[in-house]
Write a protein that holds these residues in place. Structure first.
Motif, short mmCIF file in Angstrom:
data_model
loop_
_atom_site.label_atom_id
_atom_site.label_comp_id
_atom_site.label_asym_id
_atom_site.label_seq_id
_atom_site.Cartn_x
_atom_site.Cartn_y
_atom_site.Cartn_z
N ASN A 67 47.11 30.05 38.91
CA ASN A 67 47.85 30.24 40.16
C ASN A 67 48.49 31.63 40.23
OD1 ASN A 67 47.17 27.71 41.06
ND2 ASN A 67 49.07 26.76 40.38
N ILE A 68 48.97 32.11 39.10
CA ILE A 68 49.54 33.46 39.06
C ILE A 68 48.46 34.48 39.39
CG2 ILE A 68 50.56 35.23 37.58
CD1 ILE A 68 51.92 32.92 36.02
N ALA A 69 47.30 34.33 38.77
CA ALA A 69 46.19 35.26 38.99
C ALA A 69 45.83 35.32 40.47
CB ALA A 69 44.99 34.86 38.15
N GLN A 70 45.75 34.18 41.11
CA GLN A 70 45.42 34.15 42.53
C GLN A 70 46.51 34.79 43.37
OE1 GLN A 70 44.76 29.97 43.08
NE2 GLN A 70 42.57 30.11 42.58
N ALA A 71 47.76 34.58 42.99
CA ALA A 71 48.89 35.10 43.78
C ALA A 71 49.00 36.62 43.72
CB ALA A 71 50.19 34.46 43.32
N VAL A 72 48.65 37.21 42.58
CA VAL A 72 48.83 38.66 42.41
C VAL A 72 47.50 39.41 42.32
CG1 VAL A 72 51.13 38.48 41.39
CG2 VAL A 72 49.12 38.47 39.91
N CYS A 73 46.41 38.72 42.63
CA CYS A 73 45.07 39.35 42.66
C CYS A 73 44.66 39.94 41.31
CB CYS A 73 44.99 40.40 43.75
SG CYS A 73 45.31 39.76 45.40
N LEU A 74 44.83 39.15 40.27
CA LEU A 74 44.37 39.51 38.93
C LEU A 74 43.43 38.42 38.44
CD1 LEU A 74 47.69 40.60 37.16
CD2 LEU A 74 45.89 42.10 38.02
N THR A 75 42.77 38.71 37.32
CA THR A 75 41.99 37.65 36.66
C THR A 75 42.94 36.90 35.73
OG1 THR A 75 41.39 39.04 34.78
CG2 THR A 75 39.90 39.08 36.70
N GLU A 76 42.54 35.71 35.32
CA GLU A 76 43.37 34.95 34.38
C GLU A 76 43.52 35.71 33.08
OE1 GLU A 76 42.88 30.62 34.10
OE2 GLU A 76 41.47 30.83 35.78
N ARG A 77 42.48 36.42 32.67
CA ARG A 77 42.55 37.20 31.44
C ARG A 77 43.61 38.31 31.56
NH1 ARG A 77 37.53 40.04 28.24
NH2 ARG A 77 38.80 41.00 26.63
N GLN A 78 43.65 38.97 32.71
CA GLN A 78 44.66 40.01 32.92
C GLN A 78 46.07 39.42 32.90
OE1 GLN A 78 42.83 41.46 36.54
NE2 GLN A 78 42.64 43.50 35.64
N VAL A 79 46.22 38.24 33.46
CA VAL A 79 47.52 37.55 33.43
C VAL A 79 47.91 37.28 31.99
CG1 VAL A 79 48.76 35.43 34.03
CG2 VAL A 79 47.35 36.58 35.75
N ARG A 80 46.99 36.76 31.20
CA ARG A 80 47.28 36.51 29.78
C ARG A 80 47.69 37.80 29.07
NH1 ARG A 80 42.69 33.24 30.28
NH2 ARG A 80 41.39 34.79 29.21
N ASN A 81 47.01 38.89 29.36
CA ASN A 81 47.35 40.17 28.73
C ASN A 81 48.77 40.62 29.11
OD1 ASN A 81 44.87 40.40 27.46
ND2 ASN A 81 43.98 41.66 29.08
N VAL A 82 49.14 40.44 30.35
CA VAL A 82 50.50 40.80 30.79
C VAL A 82 51.52 39.92 30.07
CG1 VAL A 82 52.11 40.75 32.74
CG2 VAL A 82 49.80 41.67 33.05
N LEU A 83 51.25 38.64 29.97
CA LEU A 83 52.19 37.73 29.33
C LEU A 83 52.29 37.94 27.83
CD1 LEU A 83 51.34 34.47 31.33
CD2 LEU A 83 53.32 36.00 31.63
#
Length: 96
Positions: free
Chosen positions: A78-94
């Motif tokens: 859901n985060i990835a969709q909200a901020v236009c990232l891939t799930e992998r990019q979200v994991r990297n940020v976190l």
């Protein structure tokens, strides 16, 4: 940042014109207010300036938003969709 966002918009060129005498109804005034437009025009009046994209600032804001969403319990998907990232990019940020 309001000027940068406006100038670059959707496929924008980053170009902003600073009027010599800012008035209500002008784009610059609507973006930053009359007081700020007057100050900018004193320094840049009559000039057309190309503004930088400020990618690092946008990235920092986006990453802070990702962290806030994760703390609120949102899924990576859901985060990835909200901020236009891939799930992998979200994991990297976190992971930072």
């Amino acid at each position: 940042m309001m000027l940068v966002e406006h100038a670059h918009g959707t496929d924008g060129t980053g170009v902003v014109y600073f009027p010599i005498h800012p008035r209500h109804g002008q784009c610059l005034v609507s973006l930053v207010g009359l007081s700020a437009a007057v100050k900018l025009s004193k320094a840049y009046g009559g000039q057309t300036i190309i503004l930088p994209k400020c990618r690092a600032i946008y990235r920092a804001r986006r990453n802070a938003e990702v962290m806030r969403m994760a703390e609120a319990g949102m899924s990576n998907r859901n985060i990835a969709q909200a901020v236009c990232l891939t799930e992998r990019q979200v994991r990297n940020v976190l992971a930072k």
